[in-house]
Write a protein that holds these residues in place. Structure first.
Motif, PDB file in Angstrom:
ATOM      1  N   ASP A  86       0.800  -1.227   0.000  1.00  0.00           N
ATOM      2  CA  ASP A  86       0.000   0.000   0.000  1.00  0.00           C
ATOM      3  C   ASP A  86       0.830   1.273   0.000  1.00  0.00           C
ATOM      4  N   SER A  87       2.143   1.143  -0.040  1.00  0.00           N
ATOM      5  CA  SER A  87       3.010   2.326  -0.040  1.00  0.00           C
ATOM      6  C   SER A  87       3.148   2.885  -1.453  1.00  0.00           C
ATOM      7  N   GLU A  88       3.606   4.116  -1.539  1.00  0.00           N
ATOM      8  CA  GLU A  88       3.890   4.721  -2.838  1.00  0.00           C
ATOM      9  C   GLU A  88       4.933   3.890  -3.589  1.00  0.00           C
ATOM     10  N   SER A  89       5.999   3.531  -2.886  1.00  0.00           N
ATOM     11  CA  SER A  89       7.066   2.769  -3.525  1.00  0.00           C
ATOM     12  C   SER A  89       6.570   1.411  -3.986  1.00  0.00           C
ATOM     13  N   GLY A  90       5.815   0.732  -3.130  1.00  0.00           N
ATOM     14  CA  GLY A  90       5.309  -0.587  -3.493  1.00  0.00           C
ATOM     15  C   GLY A  90       4.401  -0.552  -4.697  1.00  0.00           C
ATOM     16  N   ARG A  95       3.510  -1.457 -10.463  1.00  0.00           N
ATOM     17  CA  ARG A  95       3.115  -0.872 -11.747  1.00  0.00           C
ATOM     18  C   ARG A  95       4.197  -1.105 -12.805  1.00  0.00           C
ATOM     19  N   ARG A  96       5.462  -0.931 -12.427  1.00  0.00           N
ATOM     20  CA  ARG A  96       6.563  -1.158 -13.364  1.00  0.00           C
ATOM     21  C   ARG A  96       6.609  -2.619 -13.804  1.00  0.00           C
ATOM     22  N   VAL A 272      15.739   5.473  -8.831  1.00  0.00           N
ATOM     23  CA  VAL A 272      14.341   5.869  -8.719  1.00  0.00           C
ATOM     24  C   VAL A 272      13.496   4.663  -9.115  1.00  0.00           C
ATOM     25  N   VAL A 273      12.608   4.247  -8.249  1.00  0.00           N
ATOM     26  CA  VAL A 273      11.830   3.027  -8.491  1.00  0.00           C
ATOM     27  C   VAL A 273      11.092   3.096  -9.819  1.00  0.00           C
ATOM     28  N   ALA A 274      10.513   4.238 -10.132  1.00  0.00           N
ATOM     29  CA  ALA A 274       9.727   4.384 -11.360  1.00  0.00           C
ATOM     30  C   ALA A 274      10.570   4.269 -12.620  1.00  0.00           C
ATOM     31  N   GLU A 275      11.899   4.355 -12.490  1.00  0.00           N
ATOM     32  CA  GLU A 275      12.776   4.274 -13.655  1.00  0.00           C
ATOM     33  C   GLU A 275      13.472   2.924 -13.781  1.00  0.00           C
ATOM     34  N   LEU A 276      13.177   1.985 -12.884  1.00  0.00           N
ATOM     35  CA  LEU A 276      13.770   0.657 -12.966  1.00  0.00           C
ATOM     36  C   LEU A 276      13.118  -0.148 -14.082  1.00  0.00           C
ATOM     37  N   GLY A 277      13.854  -1.120 -14.600  1.00  0.00           N
ATOM     38  CA  GLY A 277      13.298  -2.007 -15.617  1.00  0.00           C
ATOM     39  C   GLY A 277      13.454  -1.457 -17.013  1.00  0.00           C
ATOM     40  N   THR A 278      12.735  -2.075 -17.943  1.00  0.00           N
ATOM     41  CA  THR A 278      12.801  -1.683 -19.348  1.00  0.00           C
ATOM     42  C   THR A 278      11.557  -0.914 -19.753  1.00  0.00           C
ATOM     43  N   PHE A 279      11.707  -0.138 -20.812  1.00  0.00           N
ATOM     44  CA  PHE A 279      10.593   0.624 -21.381  1.00  0.00           C
ATOM     45  C   PHE A 279      10.545   0.330 -22.875  1.00  0.00           C
ATOM     46  N   PRO A 280       9.918  -0.784 -23.266  1.00  0.00           N
ATOM     47  CA  PRO A 280       9.823  -1.097 -24.692  1.00  0.00           C
ATOM     48  C   PRO A 280       9.229   0.075 -25.467  1.00  0.00           C
ATOM     49  N   PRO A 295      -2.674   7.015  -8.125  1.00  0.00           N
ATOM     50  CA  PRO A 295      -1.426   6.960  -8.879  1.00  0.00           C
ATOM     51  C   PRO A 295      -0.234   7.232  -7.989  1.00  0.00           C
ATOM     52  N   ALA A 296       0.870   6.555  -8.311  1.00  0.00           N
ATOM     53  CA  ALA A 296       2.095   6.759  -7.535  1.00  0.00           C
ATOM     54  C   ALA A 296       3.058   7.630  -8.314  1.00  0.00           C
ATOM     55  N   THR A 297       3.563   8.635  -7.676  1.00  0.00           N
ATOM     56  CA  THR A 297       4.577   9.491  -8.297  1.00  0.00           C
ATOM     57  C   THR A 297       5.823   9.471  -7.420  1.00  0.00           C
ATOM     58  N   ASP A 298       6.035   8.316  -6.791  1.00  0.00           N
ATOM     59  CA  ASP A 298       7.082   8.172  -5.777  1.00  0.00           C
ATOM     60  C   ASP A 298       8.469   8.407  -6.340  1.00  0.00           C
ATOM     61  N   PRO A 299       9.246   9.297  -5.745  1.00  0.00           N
ATOM     62  CA  PRO A 299      10.624   9.512  -6.176  1.00  0.00           C
ATOM     63  C   PRO A 299      11.626   8.745  -5.319  1.00  0.00           C
ATOM     64  N   ALA A 300      11.126   7.748  -4.547  1.00  0.00           N
ATOM     65  CA  ALA A 300      12.020   7.065  -3.604  1.00  0.00           C
ATOM     66  C   ALA A 300      13.209   6.453  -4.311  1.00  0.00           C
ATOM     67  N   THR A 301      14.362   6.588  -3.701  1.00  0.00           N
ATOM     68  CA  THR A 301      15.576   6.023  -4.266  1.00  0.00           C
ATOM     69  C   THR A 301      16.210   5.084  -3.274  1.00  0.00           C
ATOM     70  N   ALA A 302      17.292   4.442  -3.723  1.00  0.00           N
ATOM     71  CA  ALA A 302      18.010   3.528  -2.844  1.00  0.00           C
ATOM     72  C   ALA A 302      18.699   4.269  -1.720  1.00  0.00           C
ATOM     73  N   GLY A 303      18.820   5.555  -1.801  1.00  0.00           N
ATOM     74  CA  GLY A 303      19.573   6.277  -0.789  1.00  0.00           C
ATOM     75  C   GLY A 303      18.790   6.618   0.453  1.00  0.00           C
ATOM     76  N   THR A 304      17.486   6.337   0.489  1.00  0.00           N
ATOM     77  CA  THR A 304      16.682   6.713   1.639  1.00  0.00           C
ATOM     78  C   THR A 304      15.729   5.594   2.002  1.00  0.00           C
TER      79      THR A 304
END
Length: 323
Positions: A86-90, A95-96, A272-280, A295-304
Motif C-alpha cells: 500500500d506504499s507509494e514505492s510498493g 506498476r513497473r 528511482v523506483v519508477a525508472e527501474l526495468g525496461t521501457f519497450p 497513482p504513484a509518483t514516488d521519487p524514492a531512491t536507494a539512498g533513503t
C-alpha cells in the motif's frame, strides 16, 4: 535478543493477517543471504520452461545488459517487501512490473508458475541450507504474501496454500521442462553473470559450484553434463556447514534488504523506483492493467529508507556480513 526469539515472535502472529511482517522478519532478519540465493535460483528455474526461456532470450536483456536485468528485477521485487503493497514505492514497483509484462505475450500459466517458484524454492533452500528450517507460520505467510503479489499482478487461479503452490510447481515442471536454445543462452548468461561477481581466477569454480546446485531436471532441460558426485557433495556440504555456523552467531540487529547486497552493482548513486526495468518502444506511458489505488509518483531512491528517512549502510552489507 537470543537466536530463537524472532521465531517465537513469528509464532505469535497470524500468518493470514500479519503475512507481510512475518515475511519481512524471515527475509531480512532471519535468512537474508539464503532468501537472496533462493530467489536467484527460483528465477533461474523458470528458464527451463521453453516458452519462458525463449521469451527472455528474445528480449536481448540477458545478452546485452545482464547486470541491469538482475538489479532491476531484484530491486523491484524487494521494494514491495521493504515498503509494503500500500506504499507509494510498493505501488510504483508493481506498476513497473505489470507494464513490462504487458509488453509481451505471456500466458497466465507461465506467470503463475513463476509465482510458484518464489514460494517453493526459498522454502526448499532454507530447509536444506539455512540455520534452521522454516516454521509452518513462515510457509503460510510466504504463500499469502505471494498470493497477494499475484493478485496485484492480475494472475488468475493462484494457489491458495503452500502445498497447492508446491503441487502446481511440480506438475508444471513435469509437463513443461524441456530443451530450448534460447533458454540455454539465458542460463549460460546467468551463470556467467554470477561468476563475474568474483575475481576472474575464481570464475570457473563459481560456475562449477552453481552447476552443483542444479537438480537433474534442470540439467536435462539445459543439456548440461551432471557434475561429479564429489563436487555436489562438497558444495552442498559447504552450504550446510555455513548454516550451522550462522546458527552460532548472534541474531541480526537490523534488517538487510536486497538493495544493500554487493551483487547490486548498477546503481552506486541510488535509483528511482519508477525508472527501474525496461521501457519497450511505445510503452513508457503504458497504463498498468491492474488497479492499485491512487497513482504513484514516488521519487524514492536507494539512498533513503522510506519508513525512517535513514540512509542505508554505505558498505551495502548490513551489520552481519556472514548472513
Amino acid at each position: 535478543m537470543k537466536r530463537y526469539d524472532r521465531l517465537r515472535e513469528i509464532r505469535r502472529l497470524d500468518p493470514e493477517r500479519d503475512f507481510l511482517r512475518i515475511y519481512r522478519i524471515t527475509a531480512t532478519l532471519e535468512f537474508p543471504w539464503d532468501i537472496t540465493r533462493a530467489l536467484e535460483l527460483a528465477l533461474y528455474r523458470t528458464y527451463a520452461v521453453p516458452s519462458i526461456g525463449r521469451l527472455l532470450a528474445g528480449t536481448g536483456e540477458f545478452s546485452g545488459r545482464p547486470q541491469k536485468r538482475y538489479d532491476d528485477t531484484a530491486l523491484l521485487l524487494d521494494t514491495v517487501v521493504e515498503h509494503g503493497f500500500d506504499s507509494e514505492s510498493g505501488r510504483t514497483a508493481i506498476r513497473r512490473i505489470n507494464q513490462m509484462h504487458r509488453s509481451y505475450d505471456i500466458s497466465n500459466d507461465d506467470m503463475r508458475y513463476v509465482l510458484c517458484t518464489f514460494v517453493v524454492v526459498p522454502r526448499r533452500w532454507v530447509d536444506a541450507y539455512g540455520w534452521r528450517r522454516l516454521s509452518g507460520h513462515e510457509r503460510h505467510a510466504i504463500a499469502v504474501y505471494y498470493r497477494t503479489l499475484g493478485k496485484h499482478m492480475g494472475i488468475q487461479d493462484i494457489p491458495g496454500s503452500y502445498d497447492e503452490f508446491e503441487r502446481c510447481l511440480e506438475e508444471y515442471e513435469a509437463e513443461h521442462f524441456g530443451w530450448d536454445e534460447g533458454g540455454r543462452r539465458v542460463s549460460d548468461a546467468t551463470l556467467d553473470l554470477m561468476a563475474s561477481w568474483y575475481p576472474r581466477p575464481l570464475a570457473p569454480l563459481v560456475r562449477g559450484a552453481s552447476m552443483a546446485l542444479l537438480d537433474d531436471s534442470l540439467l536435462r532441460a539445459f543439456r548440461y553434463e551432471r557434475p561429479h558426485p564429489a563436487t555436489r557433495a562438497l558444495v552442498r556440504g559447504a552450504l550446510r556447514a555455513r548454516g550451522r555456523a550462522v546458527r552460532l552467531l548472534p541474531p541480526r540487529r537490523t534488517p538487510h534488504y536486497v538493495r544493500q547486497n554487493p551483487e547490486i552493482k548498477g546503481y552506486p548513486d541510488g535509483y528511482v523506483v519508477a525508472e527501474l526495468g525496461t521501457f519497450p518502444v511505445g510503452r513508457r506511458g503504458a497504463v498498468c492493467p491492474v488497479p492499485h489505488g491512487r497513482p504513484a509518483t514516488d521519487p524514492a531512491t536507494a539512498g533513503t529508507d522510506e519508513a525512517s528517512g535513514a540512509a542505508p549502510d554505505p558498505a551495502g552489507r548490513g551489520s552481519d556480513a556472514a548472513e
